[in-house]
Design a protein around this motif. Structure first.
Motif, mmCIF file in Angstrom:
data_model
loop_
_atom_site.group_PDB
_atom_site.id
_atom_site.type_symbol
_atom_site.label_atom_id
_atom_site.label_comp_id
_atom_site.label_asym_id
_atom_site.label_seq_id
_atom_site.Cartn_x
_atom_site.Cartn_y
_atom_site.Cartn_z
ATOM 1 N N HIS A 410 65.863 -50.109 29.953
ATOM 2 C CA HIS A 410 65.841 -50.393 28.518
ATOM 3 C C HIS A 410 67.219 -50.867 28.099
ATOM 4 C CE1 HIS A 410 68.179 -46.774 27.482
ATOM 5 N NE2 HIS A 410 67.506 -46.195 28.460
ATOM 6 N N GLU A 415 62.657 -51.735 23.895
ATOM 7 C CA GLU A 415 61.806 -52.320 24.941
ATOM 8 C C GLU A 415 61.882 -51.498 26.230
ATOM 9 O OE1 GLU A 415 59.694 -54.611 24.457
ATOM 10 O OE2 GLU A 415 60.341 -55.208 22.456
ATOM 11 N N ILE A 416 61.547 -50.221 26.137
ATOM 12 C CA ILE A 416 61.602 -49.338 27.304
ATOM 13 C C ILE A 416 60.419 -49.659 28.219
ATOM 14 C CG2 ILE A 416 61.725 -46.945 28.081
ATOM 15 C CD1 ILE A 416 62.595 -46.151 25.294
ATOM 16 N N SER A 445 66.116 -43.499 23.725
ATOM 17 C CA SER A 445 66.281 -43.830 25.144
ATOM 18 C C SER A 445 66.302 -42.565 25.982
ATOM 19 C CB SER A 445 67.576 -44.621 25.345
ATOM 20 O OG SER A 445 68.683 -43.903 24.835
ATOM 21 N N SER A 450 60.663 -40.645 29.511
ATOM 22 C CA SER A 450 60.021 -41.868 29.975
ATOM 23 C C SER A 450 59.525 -41.714 31.407
ATOM 24 C CB SER A 450 61.008 -43.041 29.890
ATOM 25 O OG SER A 450 61.413 -43.262 28.553
ATOM 26 N N HIS A 588 61.735 -55.860 31.940
ATOM 27 C CA HIS A 588 62.421 -55.582 30.679
ATOM 28 C C HIS A 588 62.941 -56.868 30.049
ATOM 29 C CE1 HIS A 588 65.162 -53.842 27.748
ATOM 30 N NE2 HIS A 588 66.130 -54.563 28.282
ATOM 31 N N ARG A 592 61.975 -58.376 26.472
ATOM 32 C CA ARG A 592 63.047 -58.462 25.494
ATOM 33 C C ARG A 592 63.233 -59.887 24.989
ATOM 34 N NH1 ARG A 592 69.127 -57.842 26.526
ATOM 35 N NH2 ARG A 592 69.982 -57.477 24.467
ATOM 36 N N GLY A 685 67.916 -48.096 32.561
ATOM 37 C CA GLY A 685 67.803 -46.947 31.687
ATOM 38 C C GLY A 685 68.326 -45.675 32.297
#
Length: 688
Positions: A410, A415-416, A445, A450, A588, A592, A685
């Motif tokens: 991310h 936009e994870i 985040s 996640s 990602h 994005r 991330g």
């Protein structure tokens, strides 16, 4: 490890006729496909004392849990069905040839109005004619530089061509007469295509007529006392001669053949192919293969011919020269004839120039095999040692033949996404890669949450797949999947649970790995283990690989497992982790780049996505857009004075943020103040 006697067909059940058979594992995946003149005799060979089988054949029959077969009318049908099933199921125990490198070819883009000559790699495209492949790109460029004197065809890119059209001036090659300059109208499209067609004829082997034509023109020019033109034609003849010398004459001019040779040991084989056209070696290619099944040189020839000419789509020549004929040589030759649409001969040269060339190709294959042995990522023995080291280091009951790795990516909580990559037998299986858009709250985040979410989603899908068909590896009830069973030549009650009865393909997330690897340390490992515990899954091991010191973390352990830096097991885990990281970042960036960011222009009435694109495309950077006046903005299509004034006002308000990026752009104003667009940094991330 399964006992082959548990699924051996009963006596008299297997027909004594041509057909194709499939071995499946406990999850229903096809692990081997074969053909036979007599299904009964061939299958009986597999169900004998394991000590009498080749080690890899023994591994295959003990990995399998069932066998099924399909009867066909002829051996040609059996070969064609076997080929289609290998292509569809990609069985892990079948021989698979892998190109040992990407060879360049000389390509001619005949589908364009003004065809272009260029060096091209990768898969073949429709409407492009190829010559080669060659061993080195510089060899193509040297040959092309010589031939452009005689055949001044276009070699520039579409952008250079269009720019020359706009300014009305050719590029340097046009000025030095190595391009006929169709971009500025020096020749018409028809004249330029005629030049390109002559070039193709020369490369295809029709060299003598061009040399004779130039010699005749040179003599005519000398007779007319046009000595400068005669001197240029003499130099053109010299250029053609040097270009032809680069492809040494090895066989008579009419020879059109592929020469194939192998170098092999008990575990692997390397194959080299020399393409001979018009008596000259026009290119060569090399492949390597793991000999997972017991196969002799004739069997390697048969597999290679199928994959290279049928699956690879390569041109079938008049002759295919090989070191040994396969068991069904006439059958393979018939397949070549059908693929070529004309006569094609498969044979072993016994003497003369063709035999000498085959020996040269064999020496190249031996060198390629020796070089390949140094590449540990593709070494079957090294992969086995790596899996064994991972098993011992993590205390697993068996070697992790299927490994799945997960990574989260991310940018400041936006936009994870997460990735799942799959390695089987130490090699990437890209067809089973998956990617996830994390459904958590945007702007947060939390990598641990996640990771918990993606592991939960993946294995919940696995449990749902099991529940929909029964336990993995258990056959579905009679009456289900009847159409699939009919297609595969098996009773309805014998369609494996891991196969979708509607499509005949493996179900998504239908197979569980032996090992889950997460990119991160104890927090991420704990989250993954907690997700598995909540789902009641206790037969999947979990570990994490932290980037900083390359430590391997296990659930509930206070200290990491330290593998030696020279360990093949650590090297395998690093490759798996790096592949997951690459796959996550790629996804990602895709998401994005499509995201529309909030900015000062969002509140401007009438300014939609298309007009934002037009602004950025016209001005080229945010800095230049800020410097523009309302009059300059109003010159763009779709921008009136009121809208232009609103745009300029919004950009110059105190605290205004940069203009939003158009969809597909991933750039921001350069930090150096140049106003140029530079990629924005994207980080993983996970903190490592």
């Amino acid at each position: 490890m399964a006992d082959p006697s548990t699924y051996r067909p009963r006596t008299g059940e297997v027909p004594d006729s041509p057909g194709v058979y499939k071995f499946r594992d406990e999850q229903g995946r096809v692990i081997y496909v074969g053909k036979a003149k007599s299904l009964r005799n061939r299958l009986n060979n597999y169900f004998q004392d394991l000590l009498q089988l080749h080690p890899r054949t023994a591994t295959m029959v003990t990995t399998a849990a069932s066998v099924e077969w399909t009867v066909v009318a002829t051996e040609v049908e059996a070969l064609q069905l076997e080929y289609s099933w290998i292509k569809e199921f990609d069985p892990r125990f079948n021989v698979k040839y892998r190109d040992d490198k990407s060879y360049p070819s000389l390509a001619v883009t005949l589908h364009e109005e003004f065809p272009r000559l260029l060096v091209m790699r990768g898969p073949k495209r429709k409407g492009v004619r190829y010559f080669g492949p060659y061993a080195h790109a510089w060899a193509i460029r040297e040959t092309l530089d010589l031939l452009l004197r005689v055949f001044p065809a276009r070699t520039c890119s579409a952008g250079v061509f269009k720019r020359a059209e706009q300014v009305g001036r050719p590029c340097l090659l046009g000025y030095i007469e190595k391009c006929s300059a169709p971009c500025v109208g020096k020749v018409s499209a028809e004249e330029h295509r005629a030049i390109v067609e002559d070039f193709c004829d020369f490369m295809a082997g029709s060299t003598a007529k061009f040399t004779r034509r130039l010699e005749r023109q040179m003599q005519e020019a000398a007779a007319e006392m046009a000595y400068e033109r005669a001197a240029r034609l003499r130099d053109d003849i010299g250029a053609l001669t040097r270009a032809m010398e680069k492809s040494a004459v090895v066989l008579p001019d009419a020879t059109d053949a592929d020469v194939i040779a192998f170098a092999e040991d008990e575990l692997e084989a390397a194959v080299q192919v020399f393409h001979v056209r018009g008596g000259r070696v026009r290119g060569q290619r090399g492949f390597v293969v793991d000999k997972v099944e017991e196969v002799d040189t004739g069997g390697l020839v048969e597999r290679f011919v199928e994959q290279f000419y049928l699956d690879g789509g390569n041109e079938v020549p008049r002759e295919v020269l090989v070191p040994a004929l396969p068991e069904d040589a006439e059958l393979v030759q018939e397949i070549l004839r059908l693929a070529r649409g004309a006569r094609a001969e498969l044979r072993v040269p016994q003497r003369g120039d063709k035999r000498a060339l085959l020996e040269t190709v064999a020496r190249n294959a031996a060198q390629a095999l020796a070089l390949h042995k140094t590449k540990r990522a593709s070494d079957l023995t090294t992969r086995g040692r790596a899996l064994q080291e991972v098993q011992e280091a993590l205390g697993l009951d068996e070697a992790p033949l299927r490994i799945e790795c997960y990574d989260v990516s991310h940018h400041q909580g936006e936009e994870i996404v997460a990735s799942m990559v799959v390695f089987e037998d130490g090699l990437a299986r890209k067809s089973e890669y998956r990617r996830f858009a994390i459904r958590g709250v945007a702007g947060q985040s939390d990598d641990v949450a996640s990771m918990h979410e993606v592991i939960t989603r993946r294995f919940r899908r696995y449990l749902e797949a099991r529940e929909s068909t029964g336990e993995a590896g258990v056959l579905v009830e009679a009456g289900a999947g009847e159409e699939l069973a009919e297609q595969h030549g098996a009773p309805a009650a014998e369609v494996p649970a891991g196969i979708d009865p509607e499509t005949g393909r493996p179900r998504k997330f239908a197979y569980a790995p032996q090992l889950v690897v997460v990119d991160g340390g104890p927090p991420q490992v704990a989250a993954a283990q907690r997700a598995l515990d909540e789902l009641g899954i206790d037969d999947v091991a979990v570990c994490g690989l932290a980037k900083r010191l390359e430590e391997v973390w296990l659930p509930d352990d206070d200290a990491p497992v330290i593998l030696p830096r020279t360990s093949e097991g650590l090297y395998l885990l690093q490759r798996v982790r790096d592949e997951a990281h690459r796959f996550a970042i790629t996804y990602h960036r895709q998401r994005r780049s499509k995201a529309v960011r909030v900015s000062a222009l969002d509140g401007v009435p009438g300014l939609g996505e298309a007009r934002r694109k037009a602004l950025l495309r016209h001005f080229g950077s945010v800095k230049r857009l800020r410097e523009a006046t309302a009059e300059e903005v109003a010159t763009l299509p779709g921008f009136g004075p009121v809208l232009a004034a609103a745009v300029v006002s919004a950009l110059h308000e105190p605290g205004a943020t940069p203009a939003p990026l158009a969809e597909g752009d991933a750039a921001e104003e350069g930090a150096d103040g140049s106003g140029m667009l530079h990629p924005q940094p994207v980080r993983s991330g996970l903190p490592g």
